[in-house]
Design a protein around this motif. Sequence first.
Motif, short mmCIF file in Angstrom:
data_model
loop_
_atom_site.label_atom_id
_atom_site.label_comp_id
_atom_site.label_asym_id
_atom_site.label_seq_id
_atom_site.Cartn_x
_atom_site.Cartn_y
_atom_site.Cartn_z
N THR A 1 0.86 -1.18 0.14
CA THR A 1 -0.04 -0.09 -0.12
C THR A 1 0.87 1.06 -0.09
OG1 THR A 1 -1.63 -1.16 1.36
CG2 THR A 1 -2.00 1.33 1.28
N LEU A 2 0.40 2.46 -0.84
CA LEU A 2 1.17 3.44 -0.80
C LEU A 2 0.39 4.71 -0.82
CD1 LEU A 2 2.60 4.99 -3.81
CD2 LEU A 2 2.06 2.70 -4.43
N SER A 3 0.76 5.62 -0.20
CA SER A 3 0.04 7.00 -0.26
C SER A 3 0.62 7.83 -1.39
CB SER A 3 0.37 7.45 1.14
OG SER A 3 -0.06 6.70 2.33
N ILE A 4 -0.21 8.54 -1.79
CA ILE A 4 0.15 9.56 -2.84
C ILE A 4 -0.86 10.77 -2.41
CG2 ILE A 4 0.67 7.95 -4.71
CD1 ILE A 4 -2.48 8.39 -5.79
N LEU B 1 -2.20 14.37 -7.07
CA LEU B 1 -1.76 13.20 -8.05
C LEU B 1 -2.95 12.08 -8.30
CD1 LEU B 1 0.66 12.05 -9.42
CD2 LEU B 1 1.35 10.89 -7.33
N TYR B 2 -3.65 11.79 -7.10
CA TYR B 2 -4.63 11.07 -7.21
C TYR B 2 -5.79 11.47 -8.21
CZ TYR B 2 -8.51 7.87 -5.87
OH TYR B 2 -9.60 6.90 -5.80
N ARG B 3 -6.25 12.73 -8.16
CA ARG B 3 -7.27 13.08 -8.86
C ARG B 3 -6.63 13.02 -10.39
NH1 ARG B 3 -7.74 16.66 -4.89
NH2 ARG B 3 -6.22 18.49 -5.55
N ARG B 4 -5.38 13.33 -10.81
CA ARG B 4 -4.72 13.20 -12.00
C ARG B 4 -4.78 11.85 -12.60
NH1 ARG B 4 0.60 15.76 -11.49
NH2 ARG B 4 0.87 15.20 -13.48
N MET B 5 -4.56 10.84 -11.72
CA MET B 5 -4.64 9.34 -12.12
C MET B 5 -6.05 8.99 -12.47
SD MET B 5 -2.01 8.37 -9.22
CE MET B 5 -2.37 6.31 -9.44
N LYS B 6 -6.78 9.44 -11.56
CA LYS B 6 -8.50 9.34 -11.84
C LYS B 6 -8.86 9.63 -13.29
CE LYS B 6 -10.52 7.26 -8.70
NZ LYS B 6 -10.82 5.69 -8.92
N LYS B 7 -8.44 10.62 -13.91
CA LYS B 7 -8.68 10.95 -15.25
C LYS B 7 -8.09 9.92 -16.21
CE LYS B 7 -8.35 16.06 -14.39
NZ LYS B 7 -7.54 17.16 -14.25
N HIS B 8 -7.46 8.93 -15.84
CA HIS B 8 -7.13 8.00 -16.85
C HIS B 8 -7.28 6.65 -16.26
CE1 HIS B 8 -4.96 11.23 -19.10
NE2 HIS B 8 -4.63 11.52 -17.83
N PRO B 9 -8.58 6.14 -16.05
CA PRO B 9 -8.77 5.00 -15.75
C PRO B 9 -8.49 3.79 -16.53
CG PRO B 9 -10.93 5.90 -16.58
CD PRO B 9 -9.74 7.05 -16.58
N GLU B 10 -8.07 4.05 -17.86
CA GLU B 10 -7.62 2.94 -18.52
C GLU B 10 -6.17 2.36 -18.33
OE1 GLU B 10 -5.87 6.67 -20.30
OE2 GLU B 10 -7.73 6.27 -19.46
N ILE B 11 -5.62 3.13 -17.53
CA ILE B 11 -4.16 2.82 -16.98
C ILE B 11 -4.22 1.88 -15.84
CG2 ILE B 11 -2.13 3.68 -16.38
CD1 ILE B 11 -2.62 6.12 -18.18
N LYS B 12 -3.45 1.02 -15.72
CA LYS B 12 -3.20 0.00 -14.56
C LYS B 12 -2.01 0.56 -13.91
CE LYS B 12 -5.20 -4.10 -16.83
NZ LYS B 12 -4.90 -5.41 -17.16
N TRP B 13 -2.35 1.53 -12.91
CA TRP B 13 -1.67 2.16 -12.10
C TRP B 13 -0.76 1.48 -11.31
CZ3 TRP B 13 -0.20 6.60 -14.01
CH2 TRP B 13 -1.22 7.36 -14.63
#
Length: 95
Positions: free
Chosen positions: A5-8, A12-24
């Motif tokens: 588990t990692l904290s971000i 950064l989390y909001r920006r990642m959510k804009k790309h749900p197609e990516i397996k983070w």
Amino acid sequence: MPTMTLSIPPDLYRRMKKHPEIKWSEVARKAIAEYLSELENSRIEMSMEEFRKLLGDKLIRDIESVPDEAYEDYYKKARDLEWERTKGGSTTRTS
């Protein structure tokens, strides 16, 4: 497979959510593997004799007189500084 588990930061989390197609998790796994590979491949190994020649015997005697606790403190500070240096940035080293 073990989990981690990692904290971000929220931004950064909001920006990642804009790309749900990516397996983070895969992105993080690859980044960790690359960083480890860089660490493992960049180590320079030398014998104690080569180390003594490089630094000189007086410095070695001075180093040998340092208590183990001081080494541990230095290592922790160096690790924290390295983490701060690489946090949020590229893992590419500059010489």
